[in-house]
Design an enzyme around this catalytic site. Sequence first.
Site, mmCIF file in Angstrom:
data_model
loop_
_atom_site.group_PDB
_atom_site.id
_atom_site.type_symbol
_atom_site.label_atom_id
_atom_site.label_comp_id
_atom_site.label_asym_id
_atom_site.label_seq_id
_atom_site.Cartn_x
_atom_site.Cartn_y
_atom_site.Cartn_z
ATOM 1 N N ASP A 1 0.861 -1.181 0.000
ATOM 2 C CA ASP A 1 0.000 0.000 0.000
ATOM 3 C C ASP A 1 0.902 1.237 0.000
ATOM 4 O OD1 ASP A 1 -1.839 2.023 0.468
ATOM 5 O OD2 ASP A 1 -2.018 1.564 2.617
ATOM 6 N N ASN B 1 0.285 8.459 0.422
ATOM 7 C CA ASN B 1 0.851 9.800 0.277
ATOM 8 C C ASN B 1 1.905 10.108 1.336
ATOM 9 O OD1 ASN B 1 -0.659 11.095 -1.980
ATOM 10 N ND2 ASN B 1 -2.416 10.579 -0.704
ATOM 11 N N ASP C 1 -6.848 2.699 -3.579
ATOM 12 C CA ASP C 1 -7.042 2.390 -2.165
ATOM 13 C C ASP C 1 -8.523 2.228 -1.842
ATOM 14 O OD1 ASP C 1 -7.292 5.144 -2.759
ATOM 15 O OD2 ASP C 1 -6.999 5.694 -0.662
#
Length: 247
Positions: free
Chosen positions: A8, A11, A98
């Site tokens: 994953d 940011n 996501d």
Amino acid sequence: MSINLCIDWGNTNVKAAIFDNDVLQKQFAFSEEAALEKVSGLLETYKPSKAIMCSVALHNDEIIHLIKLKIKSFINLDGYTRLPINNAYLSQDTLGPDRIALACGAHIGFPGKNNLIVSLGTCITYNLMQKNKTFRGGAISPGLRMRLKAMHEFTDKLPEIGLDGELLLLGYDTPSCLLSGAVFGTACEIDGMIQEYEKQYPDFNAILTGGDAPFFASKIKSKIFADPDLLLKGLNLILNYNVSFPR
């Protein structure tokens, strides 16, 4: 034995998980700068047979090249990846992967429910996964740190503050007022959104996840389930589905 590597790429940082026969065994978190070295180490140590990456930020293409060299079955998740659910989101090109993974994780974790997944990260996303296996969409709003930063950057005099100050509902100076507004305002927003969705959808369930979920779990009045691993579980489901049913 089937070892899966799920990544994953967010940011703020990068998370990775090792699944052994669909059981989450190990989790790792590291910076973008350390990602190449860390992923290389995971590939050498655990020797996964399949891998998937979900990225909402620009990532180093060397990572993709490295994984493809080591693993035959690799999925770079996007809005067009084959899914075990129906995707009714209209703008596939701008749909964050996501959110797809979260919807899949909710479907396998809470089948038969209309699930609202509230993911607290850089942004807050509200994602409705209906019990008919359809991801409908939801809403996106600024995350906690984005709110604090915006109040500083879009004004001349408001200071930039962190989360280490005293948190009071009634702020007694500018920093404590900023923190109160950002934190309690976010909590009230989440409660309000949950209540509105609950009015419209029967068999309703709300799930809290994301990096800031532990910070807000005790501040939300609505009934919620907290699952910090929901996205990683969704990635593992998508990975297995694509390997079982290739394009």
